[in-house]
Design an enzyme around this catalytic site. Sequence first.
Site, PDB file in Angstrom:
ATOM      1  CB  CYS A 101     -36.602 -53.035  78.226  1.00  0.00           C
ATOM      2  SG  CYS A 101     -37.675 -52.230  77.026  1.00  0.00           S
TER       3      CYS A 101
HETATM    4  C1  BEZ Z   1     -40.942 -54.875  76.312  1.00  0.00           C
HETATM    5  O1  BEZ Z   1     -39.866 -54.428  76.360  1.00  0.00           O
HETATM    6  O2  BEZ Z   1     -41.138 -56.011  76.347  1.00  0.00           O
HETATM    7  C2  BEZ Z   1     -41.800 -53.790  75.760  1.00  0.00           C
HETATM    8  C3  BEZ Z   1     -41.883 -52.575  76.343  1.00  0.00           C
HETATM    9  C4  BEZ Z   1     -42.834 -51.745  75.849  1.00  0.00           C
HETATM   10  C5  BEZ Z   1     -43.749 -52.166  74.987  1.00  0.00           C
HETATM   11  C6  BEZ Z   1     -43.968 -53.661  74.525  1.00  0.00           C
HETATM   12  C7  BEZ Z   1     -42.983 -54.420  74.970  1.00  0.00           C
END
Ligand code: BEZ
Length: 180
Positions: A13
């Site tokens: 994210c």
């Molecule tokens: C991420 O943004 O890295 C992420 C968020 C939720 C679950 C898995 C990865």
Amino acid sequence: MLFLHPADFTPVCTTELGKTAVLSSEFAKRKVKPIAIGDDPLESHGKWVKDINETQHTTVNFPILADADKTVVKLYDMIHPNASTTATVRSVFIIDTKKVIRTTFTYPASTGRNFDEILRVIDSLQLTDHYKVATPANWKDGDDVVIVPSIQDPAELAQRFPKGFKVVRPYLRVTPQPNK
Ligand code: BEZ
């Protein structure tokens, strides 16, 4: 472009919001406003933005909505119970000026979105809203396009496509991008 991120302070994210900020002039050129939404509280978004700016070498300059009670997340069906009953998927909604959702993308949490593809779809939507064309596989701005099958009248074809077109099949007619 309304796009949901599963959680603040997570790696994928962070890169996605950073990439959106880096591409801000591309969104502005197309008169598209990015709006992020996440179900973390507002204070969390505020602290996270500092990290995004620092690590992605950019300045987040678009709103990040705090949907802590998941009202919007549920309305837009961003929780997919077969993936997780609580965490949201990576959704993208391209919404036009009449508030019509024109495109949705859904990616799993483990896969960061391709923002070049999002811009490409926006280019296609904006082009095909104004001309009687559609964009073929892997099209990108400037490539040839196809004429929609509903246009058959020779006079209309000549008027709409003054650069000419190639008939590959009666239903497959290729023409230069009309606005280039
Ligand atoms: C991420 O943004 O890295 C992420 C968020 C939720 C679950 C898995 C990865």
